[in-house]
Design a protein around this motif. Structure first.
Motif, PDB file in Angstrom:
ATOM      1  N   PHE A  54     -13.851  -6.375   3.829  1.00  5.75           N
ATOM      2  CA  PHE A  54     -13.000  -7.043   2.835  1.00  5.75           C
ATOM      3  C   PHE A  54     -11.886  -7.901   3.446  1.00  5.75           C
ATOM      4  O   PHE A  54     -11.242  -8.664   2.736  1.00  5.75           O
ATOM      5  CB  PHE A  54     -12.359  -5.997   1.902  1.00  5.75           C
ATOM      6  N   TYR A  58      -6.589  -6.432   2.350  1.00  2.83           N
ATOM      7  CA  TYR A  58      -6.616  -5.169   1.605  1.00  2.83           C
ATOM      8  C   TYR A  58      -6.100  -3.982   2.429  1.00  2.83           C
ATOM      9  O   TYR A  58      -6.170  -2.849   1.988  1.00  2.83           O
ATOM     10  CB  TYR A  58      -8.036  -4.884   1.084  1.00  2.83           C
ATOM     11  N   LYS A  69      -4.114  -3.124  -4.787  1.00  2.00           N
ATOM     12  CA  LYS A  69      -4.830  -4.404  -4.655  1.00  2.00           C
ATOM     13  C   LYS A  69      -6.342  -4.183  -4.723  1.00  2.00           C
ATOM     14  O   LYS A  69      -7.075  -4.935  -5.372  1.00  2.00           O
ATOM     15  CB  LYS A  69      -4.432  -5.076  -3.331  1.00  2.00           C
ATOM     16  N   MET A  70      -6.826  -3.129  -4.042  1.00  5.53           N
ATOM     17  CA  MET A  70      -8.256  -2.835  -4.060  1.00  5.53           C
ATOM     18  C   MET A  70      -8.704  -2.423  -5.454  1.00  5.53           C
ATOM     19  O   MET A  70      -9.794  -2.800  -5.906  1.00  5.53           O
ATOM     20  CB  MET A  70      -8.582  -1.733  -3.040  1.00  5.53           C
ATOM     21  N   ARG A  72      -7.502  -3.422  -8.296  1.00  4.64           N
ATOM     22  CA  ARG A  72      -7.629  -4.647  -9.129  1.00  4.64           C
ATOM     23  C   ARG A  72      -8.936  -5.367  -8.810  1.00  4.64           C
ATOM     24  O   ARG A  72      -9.617  -5.869  -9.710  1.00  4.64           O
ATOM     25  CB  ARG A  72      -6.424  -5.574  -8.902  1.00  4.64           C
ATOM     26  N   LEU A  73      -9.286  -5.427  -7.526  1.00  2.23           N
ATOM     27  CA  LEU A  73     -10.511  -6.126  -7.126  1.00  2.23           C
ATOM     28  C   LEU A  73     -11.751  -5.431  -7.683  1.00  2.23           C
ATOM     29  O   LEU A  73     -12.609  -6.077  -8.285  1.00  2.23           O
ATOM     30  CB  LEU A  73     -10.607  -6.192  -5.590  1.00  2.23           C
ATOM     31  N   ASP A  77     -14.595  -6.849 -10.225  1.00  2.00           N
ATOM     32  CA  ASP A  77     -15.788  -7.316  -9.503  1.00  2.00           C
ATOM     33  C   ASP A  77     -16.697  -6.123  -9.188  1.00  2.00           C
ATOM     34  O   ASP A  77     -16.432  -5.346  -8.277  1.00  2.00           O
ATOM     35  CB  ASP A  77     -15.322  -8.004  -8.209  1.00  2.00           C
ATOM     36  N   ALA A  80     -17.952  -5.832  -5.587  1.00  8.21           N
ATOM     37  CA  ALA A  80     -16.958  -5.308  -4.646  1.00  8.21           C
ATOM     38  C   ALA A  80     -16.872  -3.779  -4.763  1.00  8.21           C
ATOM     39  O   ALA A  80     -16.750  -3.069  -3.753  1.00  8.21           O
ATOM     40  CB  ALA A  80     -15.588  -5.928  -4.915  1.00  8.21           C
TER      41      ALA A  80
END
Length: 202
Positions: A54, A58, A69-70, A72-73, A77, A80
């Motif tokens: 990633f 991250y 942050k991870m 949210r990703l 997605d 992901a």
């Protein structure tokens, strides 16, 4: 093999609280969320593969996973999410199995696995499934209180988890966590007696 129970439930249902009550009775507790946190701390075994997959964005300056942050990703997605799970899940499972071997002297062992309904490898490790359950309004309120997420963010997490009905269908035992600590403790005491008298491997 020592008698082994898989404990699961939706986010905010109180899995960790229930596990701690069982720990008080001398049960061996294996918490896959705690293992995941250890793997993504500074120097954890998952950090290098996550960085490779990633990128540095991250990973925090301290070398830990940037969980917010991870999160949210992976919520935005699905691809992901799968890539992250491909890194974490085998590492978590190996650690859980190693802990299981070390706990064979315990009266019984509880493995806390939020994704138990979708995890055949964990289902094969356990002889019984315990679901901690509460209504969805209670779930949402608890998570908002402890994490500061918005109701919508919490709703997204709940929608991504196994539906409540499907979890309950899988259950051999259910703990209802809508009614305070005394009630919760009483339910754990009843199940402790049941699990203590269960023959190993049955």
């Amino acid at each position: 093999m020592t008698f082994c129970i898989g404990l699961t439930g939706g986010i905010g249902c109180g899995k960790s609280t229930v596990a701690e009550l069982f720990r008080g009775y001398g049960a061996g507790i294996i918490d896959t969320d705690a293992i995941s946190h250890q793997l993504t701390q500074t120097g954890g075994a998952a950090i290098a593969p996550i960085r490779a997959e990633f990128g540095n964005t991250y990973i925090t300056a301290e070398g830990t996973l940037d969980r917010a942050k991870m999160r949210r990703l992976v919520f935005a997605d699905g691809d992901a999410k799968q890539r992250l799970e491909k890194i974490l899940h085998p590492l978590i499972f190996e650690q859980a199995k190693a802990q299981l071997q070390r706990m064979q002297t315990k009266p019984y062992i509880i493995i806390v696995v939020p994704l138990l309904p979708e995890s055949p490898e964990y289902r094969r490790l356990v002889q019984r499934v315990l679901v901690v359950d509460c209504d969805e309004d209670t779930q949402v309120a608890r998570i908002i209180k402890r994490s500061g997420m918005t109701a919508r963010e919490v709703q997204v997490i709940i929608e991504q988890q196994t539906p409540r009905d499907a979890r309950l269908q899988l259950a051999d035992d259910v703990i209802h966590n809508d009614d305070g600590m005394d009630n919760l403790s009483e339910q754990v005491a009843v199940l402790h007696r049941l699990y203590s008298n269960s023959p190993p491997g049955h």
